[in-house]
Scaffold this active site. Structure first.
Site, short mmCIF file in Angstrom:
data_model
loop_
_atom_site.label_atom_id
_atom_site.label_comp_id
_atom_site.label_asym_id
_atom_site.label_seq_id
_atom_site.Cartn_x
_atom_site.Cartn_y
_atom_site.Cartn_z
N MET A 31 0.82 -1.21 0.00
CA MET A 31 0.00 0.00 0.00
C MET A 31 0.85 1.27 0.00
SD MET A 31 -2.82 -1.42 -0.29
CE MET A 31 -4.00 -0.10 -0.09
N HIS B 229 -3.85 -5.30 -9.75
CA HIS B 229 -4.85 -4.31 -9.37
C HIS B 229 -6.25 -4.91 -9.57
CE1 HIS B 229 -6.50 -0.36 -8.65
NE2 HIS B 229 -7.32 -0.56 -9.66
N VAL C 126 0.46 5.96 -10.94
CA VAL C 126 -0.31 5.09 -10.05
C VAL C 126 -1.18 4.18 -10.91
CG1 VAL C 126 -2.04 4.98 -8.20
CG2 VAL C 126 -0.28 6.76 -8.17
C1 GRF Z 1 -5.64 -7.31 -3.91
O1 GRF Z 1 -7.00 -7.05 -4.16
C2 GRF Z 1 -4.79 -6.66 -4.94
O2 GRF Z 1 -5.39 -6.61 -6.20
C3 GRF Z 1 -4.60 -5.27 -4.40
O3 GRF Z 1 -4.50 -5.43 -3.01
C4 GRF Z 1 -5.17 -6.63 -2.63
C5 GRF Z 1 -4.17 -7.46 -1.89
O4 GRF Z 1 -4.72 -8.64 -1.36
N1 GRF Z 1 -3.44 -4.64 -4.99
P1 GRF Z 1 -3.78 -9.75 -0.75
O5 GRF Z 1 -2.97 -9.06 0.35
O6 GRF Z 1 -2.90 -10.26 -1.85
O7 GRF Z 1 -4.68 -10.79 -0.19
#
Ligand code: GRF
Length: 199
Positions: free
Chosen positions: A89, A108, A143
């Site tokens: 994040m 994504h 982004v």
């Molecule tokens: C997923 O929905 C991905 O697409 C996004 O963040 C989420 C991560 O989920 N970038 P996880 O931590 O892999 O379960």
């Protein structure tokens, strides 16, 4: 054998799907390091339990580039060739992107270029689209803007909530992220400007 570095901040289900496929010999690579910016990320605990090299790198008031320098140094220390963002994040600095040119992937939960940024599934529901999905793309300095490697489409149902739509998309995420990694590791694609073509 190429070395993968995984960056995550939370649950880590995409990391786990990749790790399973690496263990099963379906991805011709090794997970050399798993990095998190959150100490209590479940994905980090899971990586530790799998016996992988892990690193919690705290923000500690560093600016974006100073933080990224620490992450890049850790990845280079472990001879990482390809970086996979898996629910990390944070937006990468230009410094980071240039340290691994064309070798950073992200997943994504929408059909980019629709619904970039946060809460993509909620954005899709609110926009009333009939289909959404997920995208694996190379990371550039924007982004969610880099060249698209793979996408998968899922229907949006009338009674969907953010949770049900997210779950349907997540299943496809787990499938196409590994597919995209294989395509790139095995040099099966050519990247020309914004287009990624199968060879
Ligand atoms: C997923 O929905 C991905 O697409 C996004 O963040 C989420 C991560 O989920 N970038 P996880 O931590 O892999 O379960």
């Amino acid at each position: 054998m190429k070395n993968l570095g995984i960056l995550l901040s939370g649950r880590g289900s995409n990391f786990e799907a990749i790790a399973r496929n690496v263990a099963a010999g379906k991805i011709p690579a090794k997970i050399a390091l798993v990095v998190s910016n959150r100490e209590n990320a479940p994905g980090l605990a899971r990586a530790r339990a799998m016996g992988l090299n892990t690193r919690f790198i705290p923000l500690q008031g560093k600016d974006r580039e100073a933080y990224d320098r620490d992450v890049v140094a850790a990845l280079k220390e472990h001879q990482v060739d390809w970086v996979c963002l898996a629910g990390f994040m944070r937006v990468l600095s230009p410094y980071f992107v240039r340290a691994f040119p064309g070798r950073i992937l992200n997943i994504h939960p929408a059909l980019l270029p629709a619904f970039p940024g946060l809460d993509a599934q909620k954005q899709a529901l609110e926009a009333g689209v009939k289909f959404s999905g997920c995208t694996v793309h190379l990371v550039d300095e924007g982004v969610d803007t880099g060249p698209i490697v793979c996408q998968a489409v899922v229907p949006v149902l009338d009674n969907d909530t953010v949770e049900t739509l997210s779950a349907r998309i997540l299943e496809e995420e787990h499938r196409i992220y590994s597919e995209a990694i294989c395509l790139l590791l095995e040099n099966k694609v050519r990247v020309e400007n914004r287009r990624v073509a199968l060879l």
